[in-house]
Write a protein that holds these residues in place. Structure first.
Motif, short mmCIF file in Angstrom:
data_model
loop_
_atom_site.label_atom_id
_atom_site.label_comp_id
_atom_site.label_asym_id
_atom_site.label_seq_id
_atom_site.Cartn_x
_atom_site.Cartn_y
_atom_site.Cartn_z
N PHE A 1 0.83 -1.20 0.00
CA PHE A 1 0.00 0.00 0.00
C PHE A 1 0.86 1.25 0.00
CE2 PHE A 1 -2.54 -3.42 1.58
CZ PHE A 1 -3.82 -3.18 1.07
N LEU A 2 0.41 2.25 -0.71
CA LEU A 2 1.11 3.53 -0.77
C LEU A 2 1.34 4.07 0.64
CD1 LEU A 2 2.18 6.02 -2.30
CD2 LEU A 2 -0.19 6.85 -2.41
N GLY A 3 2.59 4.38 0.94
CA GLY A 3 2.93 4.95 2.23
C GLY A 3 3.20 3.94 3.32
N GLN A 4 3.14 2.63 3.00
CA GLN A 4 3.38 1.60 4.01
C GLN A 4 4.53 0.70 3.57
OE1 GLN A 4 -0.16 -0.52 5.26
NE2 GLN A 4 -1.46 1.24 4.87
N ASN A 5 5.41 0.36 4.50
CA ASN A 5 6.56 -0.49 4.20
C ASN A 5 6.24 -1.93 4.57
OD1 ASN A 5 8.42 1.44 3.13
ND2 ASN A 5 8.64 2.27 5.19
N SER A 6 5.33 -2.52 3.82
CA SER A 6 4.94 -3.90 4.10
C SER A 6 4.65 -4.63 2.80
CB SER A 6 3.71 -3.95 5.01
OG SER A 6 2.58 -3.41 4.35
N ILE A 7 4.81 -5.96 2.85
CA ILE A 7 4.48 -6.85 1.74
C ILE A 7 3.58 -7.95 2.29
CG2 ILE A 7 5.34 -8.36 -0.09
CD1 ILE A 7 8.10 -7.04 0.26
N ARG A 8 2.42 -8.14 1.68
CA ARG A 8 1.53 -9.23 2.06
C ARG A 8 1.53 -10.27 0.96
NH1 ARG A 8 -3.84 -5.80 4.02
NH2 ARG A 8 -2.74 -4.31 5.36
N ILE A 9 1.64 -11.53 1.36
CA ILE A 9 1.59 -12.64 0.42
C ILE A 9 0.44 -13.54 0.85
CG2 ILE A 9 2.84 -14.63 -0.53
CD1 ILE A 9 5.43 -13.08 0.35
#
Length: 355
Positions: free
Chosen positions: A188-196
């Motif tokens: 998501f824009l502005g978030q430092n995460s990756i969901r799999i």
């Protein structure tokens, strides 16, 4: 899912945090010609050497996290960086095209790319073996199977922009098993995460062995001699009886004589591994950066750790799995081999956050 606690909160109807302040969608759009100036997805195709023809999707979240998804290699994730500084590990092979894959024995090692994620499975994980007359190579075929029906898009929902990549990876053979993995990777824009988010379905009409291991690889400079590795409470033992358990949660300078170590973390109830570098070398100076990997413990009950700070390697592998790494024949012998019945599905969820 049991044991999985996503930290990602949606911002629908609210301003998003970016560049040290809150912004609305229209405030951002007023300041750029197109949103890809800040964040988005772009497609690339490699042009030379053994990487020629490999397609990659470059995702930028706008908050510092950037990573490359590789449809040509099972929608696995190649390099990842934070503010331009690597957090993942790249193998000496590079992002080699799966046309060079050798399925027999340990041939997997010649074309394993490293990167942030290599998927091992879907019918075999771990040591090469022979199971009921079928020869099985190291770690299975998933990492070397091109995806199809791949989509990549950035979409707004209110004040939140999601960057999502989806696709299908199949392992099938005549008179054999037929498993289909449907993968969704999102940020998501502005978030430092990756969901799999993965769903594996038995498309066939006989029950099928199913082994799955998510091989996350963290490297320099996130990993240095001052990095702390915080594992969940578990019963920790080494794969080889002669390997000491002490030091599994520490790191060190590269050692050309270091021999790889594999640790099994049994009985994990709080599925989260934290990697903390207190002086991560960002462009504006060092500060603490923490990478947190979480996963669904109900479908990935096992945690394996690959520790390899050897010179020319220098990689920490964190590997949630539904199996061990002794190979399918040993899983069957132990009575721990997982099967999917015809039409049965299983879902896996993992999330990496940087802070």
């Amino acid at each position: 899912m049991s044991g999985f606690r996503s930290s990602g909160k949606t911002n629908r109807g609210c301003a998003m945090k970016l560049y040290g302040r809150e912004w609305s969608r229209r405030e951002l759009e007023a300041r750029v010609g197109r949103i890809e100036q800040i964040a988005g997805i772009r497609r690339w195709v490699a042009a030379e050497g053994r990487e020629a023809g490999v397609e990659q999707l470059h995702v930028r979240t706008g908050a510092g996290l950037s990573y490359w998804v590789t449809p040509t290699k099972g929608l696995d994730i190649a390099m990842a960086d934070y503010c331009g500084v690597p957090i993942s590990w790249q193998s000496c092979n590079g992002d080699v095209h799966p046309r060079y894959y050798e399925a027999q024995g340990d041939g997997w090692l010649r074309t394993a790319s490293g990167g942030l994620l290599m998927t091992c499975g879907m019918m075999q994980v771990g040591s090469a073996c022979e199971d009921e007359g079928e020869p099985l190579g190291l770690h299975g075929r998933a990492h070397h199977t091109p995806a199809r029906q791949v989509t990549a898009a950035s979409n707004w929902d209110g004040e939140e922009m999601e960057m999502r990549i989806t696709g299908i990876v199949e392992e099938a053979s005549l008179f054999g098993g037929y498993l289909r993995l449907t993968r969704r990777i999102s940020s998501f824009l502005g978030q430092n995460s990756i969901r799999i988010e993965d769903e594996v379905r038995n498309m066939g009409f006989r029950r099928c062995p199913h082994m799955m291991l998510y091989h996350f690889n963290f490297g320099f400079p996130l990993m240095d001699e001052n990095t702390a590795i915080r594992f969940p409470a578990a019963n920790v033992r080494a794969r080889e009886p002669q390997t000491p358990v002490d030091g599994y949660d520490t790191w060190q300078v590269p050692d050309p004589d270091y021999q790889e170590r594999v640790y099994l973390h049994a009985g994990v109830t709080d599925p989260a591994v934290r990697i903390v570098n207190r002086n991560f070398p960002l462009p504006d100076g060092g500060r603490q950066v923490e990478a947190v990997l979480r996963w669904s413990a109900d479908t990935l009950p096992n945690l394996l750790q690959w520790k390899m700070p050897g010179a020319g390697m220098h990689v920490l592998g964190i590997e949630p799995a539904n199996c061990g790494v002794a190979g399918r024949a040993m899983e069957r012998k132990r009575g721990t081999l997982v099967f999917l019945e015809p039409g049965e599905t299983v879902n896996y969820r993992l999330e990496l956050n940087l802070a």
